[in-house]
Design a protein around this motif. Structure first.
Motif, PDB file in Angstrom:
ATOM      1  N   ILE B 233     -58.687 -29.132 -50.725  1.00 13.80           N
ATOM      2  CA  ILE B 233     -59.961 -29.274 -49.564  1.00 13.80           C
ATOM      3  C   ILE B 233     -61.405 -28.946 -50.672  1.00 13.80           C
ATOM      4  O   ILE B 233     -62.044 -29.537 -49.750  1.00 13.80           O
ATOM      5  CB  ILE B 233     -59.447 -27.947 -48.583  1.00 13.80           C
ATOM      6  N   PRO B 234     -60.827 -28.187 -51.536  1.00 15.80           N
ATOM      7  CA  PRO B 234     -62.909 -28.442 -53.036  1.00 15.80           C
ATOM      8  C   PRO B 234     -62.741 -29.700 -52.899  1.00 15.80           C
ATOM      9  O   PRO B 234     -64.085 -30.064 -52.877  1.00 15.80           O
ATOM     10  CB  PRO B 234     -61.508 -27.358 -53.443  1.00 15.80           C
ATOM     11  N   CYS B 235     -62.005 -30.741 -53.405  1.00 12.30           N
ATOM     12  CA  CYS B 235     -62.549 -32.168 -53.440  1.00 12.30           C
ATOM     13  C   CYS B 235     -62.699 -32.919 -52.123  1.00 12.30           C
ATOM     14  O   CYS B 235     -63.340 -34.236 -52.727  1.00 12.30           O
ATOM     15  CB  CYS B 235     -60.928 -33.134 -54.470  1.00 12.30           C
ATOM     16  N   PHE B 236     -61.567 -32.862 -51.175  1.00 11.09           N
ATOM     17  CA  PHE B 236     -61.323 -33.609 -49.865  1.00 11.09           C
ATOM     18  C   PHE B 236     -62.100 -32.374 -48.678  1.00 11.09           C
ATOM     19  O   PHE B 236     -61.208 -31.846 -48.135  1.00 11.09           O
ATOM     20  CB  PHE B 236     -60.112 -34.102 -49.327  1.00 11.09           C
ATOM     21  N   PRO B 237     -63.236 -32.061 -48.581  1.00 11.04           N
ATOM     22  CA  PRO B 237     -63.963 -31.302 -47.421  1.00 11.04           C
ATOM     23  C   PRO B 237     -63.031 -31.514 -46.025  1.00 11.04           C
ATOM     24  O   PRO B 237     -63.260 -32.990 -46.381  1.00 11.04           O
ATOM     25  CB  PRO B 237     -65.124 -30.945 -47.655  1.00 11.04           C
ATOM     26  N   LEU B 238     -63.347 -30.757 -45.316  1.00  8.09           N
ATOM     27  CA  LEU B 238     -62.644 -31.063 -43.906  1.00  8.09           C
ATOM     28  C   LEU B 238     -64.041 -31.150 -43.125  1.00  8.09           C
ATOM     29  O   LEU B 238     -64.777 -30.719 -43.203  1.00  8.09           O
ATOM     30  CB  LEU B 238     -61.524 -29.934 -43.276  1.00  8.09           C
ATOM     31  N   GLY B 239     -63.444 -32.189 -41.891  1.00  9.49           N
ATOM     32  CA  GLY B 239     -64.405 -32.074 -40.932  1.00  9.49           C
ATOM     33  C   GLY B 239     -64.501 -33.107 -40.196  1.00  9.49           C
ATOM     34  O   GLY B 239     -63.629 -33.984 -40.398  1.00  9.49           O
ATOM     35  N   GLU B 240     -65.566 -33.269 -39.603  1.00  5.24           N
ATOM     36  CA  GLU B 240     -65.907 -34.096 -39.250  1.00  5.24           C
ATOM     37  C   GLU B 240     -66.764 -35.303 -39.575  1.00  5.24           C
ATOM     38  O   GLU B 240     -68.047 -34.759 -39.472  1.00  5.24           O
ATOM     39  CB  GLU B 240     -66.322 -34.271 -37.273  1.00  5.24           C
ATOM     40  N   PHE B 241     -67.004 -36.674 -40.108  1.00  8.30           N
ATOM     41  CA  PHE B 241     -67.995 -37.309 -40.459  1.00  8.30           C
ATOM     42  C   PHE B 241     -68.477 -38.344 -39.998  1.00  8.30           C
ATOM     43  O   PHE B 241     -69.651 -39.168 -40.225  1.00  8.30           O
ATOM     44  CB  PHE B 241     -66.973 -37.921 -41.721  1.00  8.30           C
ATOM     45  N   LYS B 242     -67.912 -38.646 -38.793  1.00 10.47           N
ATOM     46  CA  LYS B 242     -68.481 -39.794 -37.798  1.00 10.47           C
ATOM     47  C   LYS B 242     -68.139 -40.058 -36.162  1.00 10.47           C
ATOM     48  O   LYS B 242     -66.536 -39.340 -36.118  1.00 10.47           O
ATOM     49  CB  LYS B 242     -68.546 -40.698 -38.297  1.00 10.47           C
TER      50      LYS B 242
END
Lengths: 182, 251, 354
Positions: B233-242
């Motif tokens: 998760i630190p490398c690939f942060p979670l969330g909506e990007f678009k």
């Protein structure tokens, strides 16, 4: 229908409309119920920087659309003459644009017709119709298609957008026929 | 007795071939639940990848293609253009989507193809035996990066969600995870949103699922979920990007 | 008879596809076939179809896979290096038994090669250019009219056999203009595509795949494909024979070269050499029988190709040692001329007498 087998190479530099008059010839031949092939400068012919096309017209099924030694040559400039003159069939017809070609033909076993195509077109008020003068001279000699069918082809290929050019092109064709008939 | 839990109808009643602790089974189930909840099984088409989830067609009961490695978005494009009314998804791993299939995914997104992509990122090639993936994180040891991935030798992990979010053609891009129940609930929400966007004809949607691969990583299942939390998760942060223009992204 | 139009081979192929009911095209530009996608990019939307310029030949062939799997009449076109890129997809399409049409307007190779005409992709087209031992049905037109006729047949054959069909043209056919008639043809009765992807409504779901991990299952699948190829060989072989009745020597050629050979044959006959032509129209399945029969009548067969000898291997299989098989070929975009063919035949005849 009279038996017919004709092939011609039309050559010049890009922009002189050599492919265009080849297409007119092919279309007119089709209208007269002949078999016809038209090939642009593609294949080994492409080398040497000249634009050219080969048209074959026949009553019979056409074999090769690629012609080694044509019956006729329509050449618009010096490089085209240099490239294709040696290949013309013995007894063939060489129509050369004497407005731009600065040397004499080397062959003496062929019929040579000199046509001051650019000068003629210019006098008619359309510098770009030199190709039509050459085509006129050609059909005057070869009579493989009628003037009417060439004009029909011209109408088709000019389309409505360029129909304004029809009259000067027609005049150039007719002048070419006149020169060729001399 | 009231039934409180059942197998989604869109799943075949068969055990999967996945290893214990693998995230694929969870994502398959979320997919089937979303299909059921929208009631669209009869018009859903799936395109499976090459990789661990190559047999997804054995588990999801809808019309399916089995694609060549990386080409699922192109196949989905052909299908969707033929049948604009069908709901088309691809299911792809990190080797399939982020390595061999980069051209296909970028251009499908850029054309705004009205499809939904489920992208499972577990930072490793599972099926072929634990080789380095384009998403393998720096320092991670794999069978083809035995000294640990080095940016000098192997370059950096690719962040697909961020990259695709830059494309105007993409409508919805999110990254979620399936390493604990809370994350799974959020993952389902994102997946449902992605399908809704397609159903409404709004365009390209992609959900990247961070997923544990205990076998490939050489860990226990518990260690693997921890590794997702602490390393991935630190490398690939979670969330909506678009998100669609009318919305604000949830981070 | 319908009206004739003067049209290039590339455009004729595009229009023939439309007339054959093709509504999907996926491709990537490459010379010398660009007129096909250009033509279809404005024609397909006019008839409610779909044109996509894909990001690569690879993507294009998988878009074909997707649309074919969904039951569409679909095609792609390319030229040699682009066809190489499509090979993986063609293998998958053959494996998944999807009908589609692939046009290859061949140019010189290997590698990037050149843009001039060639027939150097014969092996690739007929022997399975991709992996795994499959076959396409391969049609090789010799004129623009035949390109039109074969395009229609190609879609029907693809549907009939659930198999990719290739139209193998050379650059000349693409560039050349000839008068063409788009004939009205009766609709063929073809199997319904009940296997296609369309949503699993009121039926078990459909699955399009080429994956069979169980060896017994894969063997059964391959045997099924093989039976299909045998069926094609039984039903679909097409060949033209030209002046072979009284021929003492035979030229074998396909595509543009076969036309050039016809002119050579006329010239030879004027010189008293009775030459004839055998022109395979399907190069897969190959007309082995025709060559087997003709080799009982003649002692010499000259194979002429725009390559350094590919179809000659099939000719030899057909002839089976019963006649001498000679070869003449030009390559790299050079084209055998009728004069050269005449010279070759005269040489063979002279050696026979001596």
């Amino acid at each position: 229908m009279k038996s017919l087998y004709e092939n011609v190479i039309v050559a010049g530099f890009g922009g002189q409309g050599v492919l265009f008059i080849g297409r007119l010839l092919a279309y007119a031949a089709m209208k007269e119920g002949r078999n016809v092939t038209w090939i642009p400068s593609y294949g080994p012919e492409m080398r040497g920087g000249t634009a050219n096309c080969t048209v074959v017209i026949s009553n019979e099924v056409i074999g090769s659309p690629v012609i080694t030694s044509p019956n006729a040559l329509i050449v618009m400039n010096n490089p085209s003459l240099d490239t294709f003159e040696p290949r013309l069939k013995t007894g063939g017809l060489l129509i050369m644009n004497s407005s731009l070609i600065t040397r004499e033909a080397k062959r003496n076993d062929v019929r040579v017709i000199k046509v001051p195509a650019n000068k003629t077109a210019s006098e008619l008020g359309n510098d770009r119709a030199a190709n039509m003068v050459m085509l006129g001279a050609y059909i005057a000699h070869k009579k493989v298609v009628t003037k009417e069918n060439i004009l029909e082809a011209l109408k088709k290929y000019l389309g409505e957008k360029k129909m304004a050019l029809f009259e000067t092109n027609k005049a150039a064709l007719e002048k070419g026929i006149e020169i060729g008939s001399l | 007795m009231k039934k409180v839990f059942e197998r989604p109808k869109s799943m075949f009643p068969v055990p999967t071939h996945y290893c214990p602790g693998c995230g694929h089974g969870i994502v398959h189930r979320l997919l089937a639940e979303v299909i059921d909840e929208f009631g669209i099984r009869e018009r859903v088409v799936g395109v499976g990848p090459v990789g661990c989830s190559v047999f997804i067609y054995n588990y999801i009961n809808c019309d399916m293609y089995e694609a060549a490695h990386g080409r699922a978005p192109a196949i989905a494009t052909g299908c969707k253009r033929m049948h604009p009314d069908l709901i088309v998804f691809t299911y792809q791993g990190d080797g399939d989507l982020a390595s061999i299939g980069t051209a296909e995914i970028i251009h499908a997104a850029n054309r705004g193809e009205n499809i939904t992509v489920l992208f499972l990122n577990n930072a490793i090639y599972g099926m072929t035996g634990g080789q380095m993936a384009p998403t393998t994180i720096l320092g991670q040891k794999t069978t083809t990066s035995p000294l640990g991935r080095s940016s000098k030798r192997e370059g950096y992990p690719i962040r697909i969600a961020e990259m695709l979010a830059t494309l105007e053609g993409a409508t919805y891009i999110a990254r979620v995870s399936v390493h604990n129940p809370k994350a799974i609930i959020a993952a389902k929400r994102a997946l449902k949103k992605a399908f809704k966007i397609q159903i409404e004809g709004l365009g390209f949607s992609l959900v990247e699922f961070l997923s544990q691969c205990p076998t490939g990583w050489g860990m226990s299942s518990r260690e693997a979920t921890k590794w997702v939390e602490e390393k991935m998760i630190p490398c690939f942060p979670l969330g909506e990007f678009k998100v669609p223009r009318s919305e604000k992204p949830v981070k | 008879m319908g009206e004739k139009v003067l049209i290039t081979g590339n455009e004729a192929i595009g229009e023939a596809a439309i007339k054959a009911g093709c509504r999907f095209f996926f491709g990537y530009p490459i010379t010398p076939q660009n007129k096909i996608p250009e033509y279809l990019s404005y024609r397909l939307p006019q008839v409610g179809g779909c044109f996509i310029q894909a990001e690569s030949e690879i993507a294009a062939i998988y878009m074909v896979f997707g649309a074919a799997g969904a039951g569409a009449r679909v095609m792609t076109s390319s030229s040699s290096p682009g066809i190489s890129l499509k090979q993986e997809g063609i293998s998958y399409i053959a494996g998944a038994e999807l009908p589609c049409v692939i046009v290859n307007v061949m140019r010189g190779g290997p590698g990037l090669g050149g843009i001039l005409p060639s027939q150097a992709d014969y092996f690739q087209a007929t022997k399975g250019g991709g992996h795994g031992g499959y076959h396409m049905l391969v049609l090789a037109p010799s004129t623009v009219q035949e390109s039109v006729d074969l395009m229609t047949d190609a879609f029907d054959l693809a549907d009939k056999y659930r198999n990719p069909v290739m139209v193998l043209a050379d650059g000349y056919i693409g560039q050349m203009m000839e008068p063409v008639e788009f004939k009205e043809r009766p609709q063929k009765v073809l199997p319904t595509k009940n296997w296609a992807i369309a949503g699993a409504k009121n039926r078990p779901r459909n699955l399009i795949r080429s994956l069979y991990l169980d060896p017994e299952e894969l063997e059964q699948h391959n045997l099924k494909l093989h039976r299909k190829y045998l069926e094609m060989a039984k039903n679909e072989v097409r060949v033209e024979t030209y002046l072979t009745e009284d021929a003492e020597i035979i030229i074998a050629a396909y595509g543009t070269v076969a036309r050039i050979a016809k002119t050579a044959i006329k010239m030879l006959r004027e010189r008293g050499i009775k030459a004839g032509l055998v022109r395979p129209i399907t190069v897969y399945p190959f007309p082995y029988e025709t060559f087997a029969k003709i080799s009982e009548k003649v002692d010499n067969i000259l194979v002429v190709e725009m390559s350094l000898g590919q179809m000659i291997e099939d000719v030899k299989l057909g002839v089976c040692g019963k006649a001498k098989v000679h070869f003449y070929g030009r390559t790299g975009g050079m084209v055998p001329t009728y004069d050269e063919i005449v010279t070759q035949i005269e040489k063979i005849v002279k050696e026979e007498v001596a």
